[in-house]
Design an enzyme around this catalytic site. Structure first.
Site, PDB file in Angstrom:
ATOM      1  N   LYS A 101      16.526  36.062 -24.277  1.00  0.00           N
ATOM      2  CA  LYS A 101      16.126  36.800 -25.470  1.00  0.00           C
ATOM      3  C   LYS A 101      16.683  36.156 -26.742  1.00  0.00           C
ATOM      4  O   LYS A 101      17.439  36.787 -27.484  1.00  0.00           O
ATOM      5  CB  LYS A 101      16.591  38.253 -25.362  1.00  0.00           C
ATOM      6  CG  LYS A 101      16.011  39.186 -26.422  1.00  0.00           C
ATOM      7  CD  LYS A 101      16.631  40.575 -26.279  1.00  0.00           C
ATOM      8  CE  LYS A 101      16.157  41.496 -27.383  1.00  0.00           C
ATOM      9  NZ  LYS A 101      16.825  42.815 -27.330  1.00  0.00           N
TER      10      LYS A 101
ATOM     11  N   GLU B  65      16.488  35.396 -30.571  1.00  0.00           N
ATOM     12  CA  GLU B  65      15.824  36.243 -31.555  1.00  0.00           C
ATOM     13  C   GLU B  65      16.109  35.779 -32.972  1.00  0.00           C
ATOM     14  O   GLU B  65      17.042  35.007 -33.234  1.00  0.00           O
ATOM     15  CB  GLU B  65      16.243  37.703 -31.381  1.00  0.00           C
ATOM     16  CG  GLU B  65      17.700  37.977 -31.676  1.00  0.00           C
ATOM     17  CD  GLU B  65      18.089  39.424 -31.377  1.00  0.00           C
ATOM     18  OE1 GLU B  65      17.476  40.045 -30.484  1.00  0.00           O
ATOM     19  OE2 GLU B  65      19.022  39.935 -32.016  1.00  0.00           O
TER      20      GLU B  65
ATOM     21  N   HIS C  98      22.821  38.573 -25.725  1.00  0.00           N
ATOM     22  CA  HIS C  98      21.638  38.494 -24.871  1.00  0.00           C
ATOM     23  C   HIS C  98      21.818  37.340 -23.905  1.00  0.00           C
ATOM     24  O   HIS C  98      22.248  36.252 -24.298  1.00  0.00           O
ATOM     25  CB  HIS C  98      20.376  38.284 -25.710  1.00  0.00           C
ATOM     26  CG  HIS C  98      20.191  39.323 -26.772  1.00  0.00           C
ATOM     27  ND1 HIS C  98      20.197  40.675 -26.511  1.00  0.00           N
ATOM     28  CD2 HIS C  98      20.018  39.216 -28.115  1.00  0.00           C
ATOM     29  CE1 HIS C  98      20.022  41.339 -27.633  1.00  0.00           C
ATOM     30  NE2 HIS C  98      19.914  40.483 -28.620  1.00  0.00           N
TER      31      HIS C  98
ATOM     32  N   SER D   9      25.268  48.192 -31.247  1.00  0.00           N
ATOM     33  CA  SER D   9      26.394  47.841 -30.385  1.00  0.00           C
ATOM     34  C   SER D   9      26.834  46.394 -30.561  1.00  0.00           C
ATOM     35  O   SER D   9      26.051  45.525 -30.944  1.00  0.00           O
ATOM     36  CB  SER D   9      26.005  48.073 -28.920  1.00  0.00           C
ATOM     37  OG  SER D   9      24.837  47.340 -28.593  1.00  0.00           O
TER      38      SER D   9
ATOM     39  N   LYS E  78      26.101  53.862 -24.930  1.00  0.00           N
ATOM     40  CA  LYS E  78      25.377  53.376 -23.753  1.00  0.00           C
ATOM     41  C   LYS E  78      26.310  52.620 -22.803  1.00  0.00           C
ATOM     42  O   LYS E  78      27.485  52.392 -23.112  1.00  0.00           O
ATOM     43  CB  LYS E  78      24.221  52.469 -24.188  1.00  0.00           C
ATOM     44  CG  LYS E  78      23.145  53.171 -24.993  1.00  0.00           C
ATOM     45  CD  LYS E  78      22.002  52.234 -25.349  1.00  0.00           C
ATOM     46  CE  LYS E  78      20.910  52.944 -26.123  1.00  0.00           C
ATOM     47  NZ  LYS E  78      19.783  52.025 -26.472  1.00  0.00           N
TER      48      LYS E  78
ATOM     49  N   HIS F 218      27.025  39.707 -31.389  1.00  0.00           N
ATOM     50  CA  HIS F 218      26.513  40.151 -32.682  1.00  0.00           C
ATOM     51  C   HIS F 218      26.335  41.663 -32.691  1.00  0.00           C
ATOM     52  O   HIS F 218      26.346  42.312 -31.640  1.00  0.00           O
ATOM     53  CB  HIS F 218      25.180  39.470 -33.022  1.00  0.00           C
ATOM     54  CG  HIS F 218      24.078  39.787 -32.061  1.00  0.00           C
ATOM     55  ND1 HIS F 218      23.947  39.170 -30.832  1.00  0.00           N
ATOM     56  CD2 HIS F 218      23.040  40.672 -32.141  1.00  0.00           C
ATOM     57  CE1 HIS F 218      22.889  39.636 -30.199  1.00  0.00           C
ATOM     58  NE2 HIS F 218      22.319  40.554 -30.973  1.00  0.00           N
TER      59      HIS F 218
ATOM     60  N   GLN G   2      27.142  43.216 -28.908  1.00  0.00           N
ATOM     61  CA  GLN G   2      26.273  42.837 -27.801  1.00  0.00           C
ATOM     62  C   GLN G   2      26.001  41.340 -27.779  1.00  0.00           C
ATOM     63  O   GLN G   2      26.312  40.617 -28.735  1.00  0.00           O
ATOM     64  CB  GLN G   2      24.935  43.571 -27.923  1.00  0.00           C
ATOM     65  CG  GLN G   2      24.169  43.230 -29.193  1.00  0.00           C
ATOM     66  CD  GLN G   2      22.882  44.033 -29.342  1.00  0.00           C
ATOM     67  OE1 GLN G   2      21.805  43.534 -29.030  1.00  0.00           O
ATOM     68  NE2 GLN G   2      23.004  45.273 -29.822  1.00  0.00           N
TER      69      GLN G   2
ATOM     70  N   ARG H 225      26.160  44.995 -23.502  1.00  0.00           N
ATOM     71  CA  ARG H 225      26.920  45.726 -24.524  1.00  0.00           C
ATOM     72  C   ARG H 225      28.397  45.819 -24.152  1.00  0.00           C
ATOM     73  O   ARG H 225      28.749  45.865 -22.976  1.00  0.00           O
ATOM     74  CB  ARG H 225      26.348  47.130 -24.697  1.00  0.00           C
ATOM     75  CG  ARG H 225      24.888  47.163 -25.137  1.00  0.00           C
ATOM     76  CD  ARG H 225      24.388  48.596 -25.261  1.00  0.00           C
ATOM     77  NE  ARG H 225      22.993  48.638 -25.694  1.00  0.00           N
ATOM     78  CZ  ARG H 225      21.948  48.585 -24.879  1.00  0.00           C
ATOM     79  NH1 ARG H 225      22.163  48.489 -23.569  1.00  0.00           N
ATOM     80  NH2 ARG H 225      20.714  48.612 -25.332  1.00  0.00           N
TER      81      ARG H 225
END
Length: 488
Positions: free
Chosen positions: A131, A133, A108, A104, A287, A262, A106, A281
């Site tokens: 989050k 990453e 964080h 998706s 979702k 991203h 999205q 998202r």
């Protein structure tokens, strides 16, 4: 050292075990099979989770289903110095991803937003942590990451009339007139919140136009056609024009801070992040979408992401590469030792870390061993000093556990998630500063106490005038005597 059994996630965007037709099968499925998990050939295998997050906890082999989190709660020593920075749990979550279709659009949340979202909607946002990453490519890997530079976006709005029609003339003109974050936010929000029928009409027209072009299509144009095949008429197809298309070769990495848009597009990768599963998202997904939260929380910084190549191997560690993002919670180490025909395999030392580590065997065979003495009360069925390494094996290394990795004849490749060493360097500096500060405070305290006691003695014994005369003498020390300042 503990041997772990780690769960897999069968998300729809993952790859099946046998790709067929020349396609690569899922790396996640291959790792699971190597660990003894029965793999269903009809299911997509998307993620392998290695950590303590409640949504996918590792269990300790040799116990009766005890999770790693439960084991740590009774063996706090295994966290080492990390405990004072991150509490009584692992601060990172380690993963392998097998991406067949795009994830998706999205972002964080940062820590403050994560706490707010978790408090209001714990059913959607499962924890209160941020989050950040990092993704390291195992194969050729594609991703959409961050907003394109201003000039590229202006060009897209000029050359893709369907995109401009959805964004709106006013927002598009504002982008052309200004590279401000406010203009970018307004245009992106207009796109992502546009009416679904308007978006669908625009994508249909764009697809028809691109398929009829007699020129070679750009990489971004090819991508939007692929995305439309995967998620027909989804607004995320058009959002790709706002985002950087990044292609990584094996061994290259990107890192993502909070509130950066991203979407991973395709490929196999190792991923590490702070312990969280929070995702906001807004496209390319069946979702729940939280579009307004995503659009409001993005940083709207523009430009391509930094690509990490990893550290250069050293003379002492010729097969080790380290990927260090600017995040405290984690860094990732790759050790790739070649095979040999010698009776003894080649070896690489992994120095002890002040914090815990998780080791994954991606390829090959070997062994890992430590000469650390077993602590009192250790369970010999669970806590090992030597572990056989084979594909899919996952090992937890307590803090302050140095190990030697030895490859057997075919060689071995392991990946290690660990705490970013800058935490301990910064912590050491902080501790030194505290010690110095406390020493200074101690000296000042005793001096002040001594002066107070002298003052109290003088008052109690009626010697205050004498004390004043003595203090006056001390104050005049080093000053020139009046008798010696007359001109000669």
């Amino acid at each position: 050292m503990l041997r772990l059994q780690c769960p897999v996630q069968n998300y729809a965007w993952g790859r099946k075990p046998d790709g067929g037709g020349g396609k690569r099968g899922s790396e996640v499925a291959a790792l699971a099979a190597g660990a003894g998990v029965e793999v269903d050939p009809e299911k997509p295998y998307a993620e392998l989770w290695m950590g303590t997050h409640p949504s996918g906890q590792a269990t300790v082999i040799g116990t009766e289903g005890s999770t790693l989190s439960q084991w740590l709660s009774t063996h706090v020593f295994a966290l080492g110095d990390v405990q004072q920075y991150f509490g009584n749990d692992l601060p990172f979550l380690f993963k392998v991803l097998s991406v067949e279709t795009a994830l998706s659009i999205q972002s964080h949340p940062d820590k403050a937003l994560a706490e707010k979202l978790h408090s209001k909607r714990p059913d959607v946002y499962k924890d209160d942590n941020h989050k950040p990453e990092m993704a390291i490519a195992l194969t050729d890997f594609e991703a959409l990451c961050g907003f394109v530079e201003h000039g590229e976006l202006v060009q897209a709005l000029a050359s893709v009339p369907e995109l401009r029609s959805v964004v709106g003339e006013a927002a598009a003109a504002a982008i052309e007139a200004s590279g401000s974050k406010a203009a970018l936010k307004a245009a992106f929000t207009a796109l992502m919140t546009a009416d679904a029928s308007t978006v669908a009409t625009a994508i249909q027209a764009m697809t028809k136009r691109l398929l009829s072009e007699r020129r070679p299509l750009t990489d971004k144009e090819k991508l939007v056609l692929r995305l439309n095949e995967q998620y027909p008429l989804d607004v995320g197809v058009l959002s790709a024009f706002f985002l950087n298309l990044v292609t990584l070769k094996p061994g290259q990495a990107i890192y993502l801070s909070a509130n950066v848009p991203h979407a991973y597009v395709s490929g196999e990768l190792v991923e590490c992040m702070a312990t969280s599963d929070n995702v906001i998202r807004a496209g390319l997904t069946p979702k729940l979408r939280d579009t307004s939260v995503l659009c409001d929380s993005l940083t709207y910084s523009q430009g391509p992401p930094e690509i990490l190549e990893g550290s250069s191997p050293s003379t002492s560690c010729p097969w080790t590469v380290t990927y260090s993002p600017p995040f405290d919670e984690f860094e990732v180490i790759r050790v790739r030792i070649p095979g040999t025909t010698r009776p003894l395999g080649l070896q690489e030392a992994l120095p002890a870390s002040p914090g815990p580590q998780i080791l994954l065997v991606r390829e090959g065979q070997g062994r890992a061993f430590t000469r650390n003495p077993i602590h009192a009360g250790a369970d010999p069925k669970v806590e090992w000093q030597e572990v056989v390494l084979q594909k899919g094996g996952v090992v937890f290394l307590p803090a302050n556990t140095p190990i030697m990795v030895e490859a057997l004849n075919i060689g071995v490749e392991v990946w290690v998630a660990t705490i970013n060493e800058r935490v301990f360097k910064q912590g050491a500096r902080t501790k030194i500063a505290v010690v110095e500060r406390d020493a200074q405070l101690s000296w000042v305290f005793w001096l002040a106490l001594g002066l107070l006691l002298v003052l109290l003695w003088a008052m109690a014994t009626n010697n205050l005038p004498a004390l004043q005369r003595e203090l006056h003498k001390w104050a005049s020390l080093g000053q020139p005597d009046a008798a010696h300042t007359k001109p000669t």
